[in-house]
Design a protein around this motif. Structure first.
Motif, short mmCIF file in Angstrom:
data_model
loop_
_atom_site.label_atom_id
_atom_site.label_comp_id
_atom_site.label_asym_id
_atom_site.label_seq_id
_atom_site.Cartn_x
_atom_site.Cartn_y
_atom_site.Cartn_z
N SER A 1 -2.24 -0.19 8.87
CA SER A 1 -1.74 0.68 7.80
C SER A 1 -0.91 -0.02 6.73
N ASN A 2 -0.34 -1.17 7.04
CA ASN A 2 0.54 -1.84 6.08
C ASN A 2 -0.18 -3.00 5.40
N SER B 1 0.80 -1.22 0.00
CA SER B 1 0.00 0.00 0.00
C SER B 1 0.84 1.27 0.00
N ASP B 2 2.08 1.19 0.45
CA ASP B 2 2.89 2.40 0.49
C ASP B 2 3.60 2.69 -0.82
N LYS C 1 -4.41 3.90 1.11
CA LYS C 1 -3.79 4.26 2.39
C LYS C 1 -4.80 4.88 3.36
N ASP C 2 -5.90 5.41 2.83
CA ASP C 2 -6.89 6.07 3.69
C ASP C 2 -8.02 5.13 4.12
#
Length: 241
Positions: A98-99, A47-48, A188-189
């Motif tokens: 988040s990851n 995702s990053d 990411k959101d």
């Protein structure tokens, strides 16, 4: 559960299906079979940085792990992450928030228990496209060498009716994302309250399944061979439909 994968597809097709590119220094070779317990390196979309494949080792090492010995011990226990507890379990909760990542596969293998025997099955998509498996990842820094190591875990959840019959002991399956949900999973959101709208068993019609050679059950054999994907019949096998 999900401890075995097949990614038998050329790089250009994988790039198109996952909407991501391989960097020049990433040497990827398609494979017929890998076992999670060998901690293979898989091309993962994170995702990053979803524009590129990131090479990640299977078996998540949380960023709070302190020593290489501890890292070696924990990664064998984090090959899969149960969706029901992913936001609470210490090994996973930070990454789960988040990851997020997607692990590509052309299919996976499971074993059906019938009359004391284990019958191996291959499960793929009914349209022969590439699976998008939902996962989470972590970047761990080796405290002795300073090396940064990217690792992942595949999310599992209760099986759909088809996988209940195949994986008839644990009755679980990997989280397979449909294309529209794959894009959301990498956002990411994305809020954790929306995870249940995305992570759910796919309909059994979305999948195909057939029995394969007993060579797949022999850990001493070379299982990364074409024969592991060829249909094979067993006297004990039962119709799933």
């Amino acid at each position: 559960m999900c401890f075995t994968l097949s990614v038998q597809v050329e790089k250009h097709r994988l790039e198109k299906a996952m909407n991501a590119r391989f960097r020049e220094n990433f040497r990827f070779e398609p494979f017929y079979f890998v076992s999670a317990f060998d901690f293979p390196v898989i091309p993962v979309v994170a995702s990053d940085n979803p524009e590129y494949f990131t090479p990640m080792s299977w078996g998540l090492i949380p960023n709070w792990v302190k020593t290489p010995i501890e890292a070696q011990s924990i990664k064998g226990k984090t090959l899969n992450a149960r969706f029901e507890s992913i936001l609470e379990k210490p090994s996973f909760r930070y990454s789960a928030k988040s990851n997020r990542c997607i692990v590509p596969a052309t299919g996976f293998f499971e074993w059906q228990h019938i009359h004391g025997k284990k019958i191996p099955w291959f499960i793929g998509l009914s349209n022969n496209e590439i699976m998008h498996l939902a996962g989470i990842y972590s970047t761990w820094t080796n405290t002795e060498t300073g090396e940064m190591v990217d690792t992942f875990s595949i999310i599992t959840l209760p099986a759909n009716p088809l996988l209940e019959k195949i994986h008839n002991t644990k009755k679980r399956m990997p989280a397979i994302l449909k294309p529209e949900n794959a894009e959301k999973w990498l956002d990411k959101d994305l809020k954790t309250s929306l995870y249940s709208d995305i992570i759910k068993p796919v309909e059994q019609e979305y999948l195909k399944a057939y029995t394969v050679s007993p060579i797949i059950s022999n850990p001493k054999a070379n299982r990364n061979v074409p024969e592991v994907l060829k249909p094979y019949s067993y006297p004990e096998q039962q119709s799933l439909f």
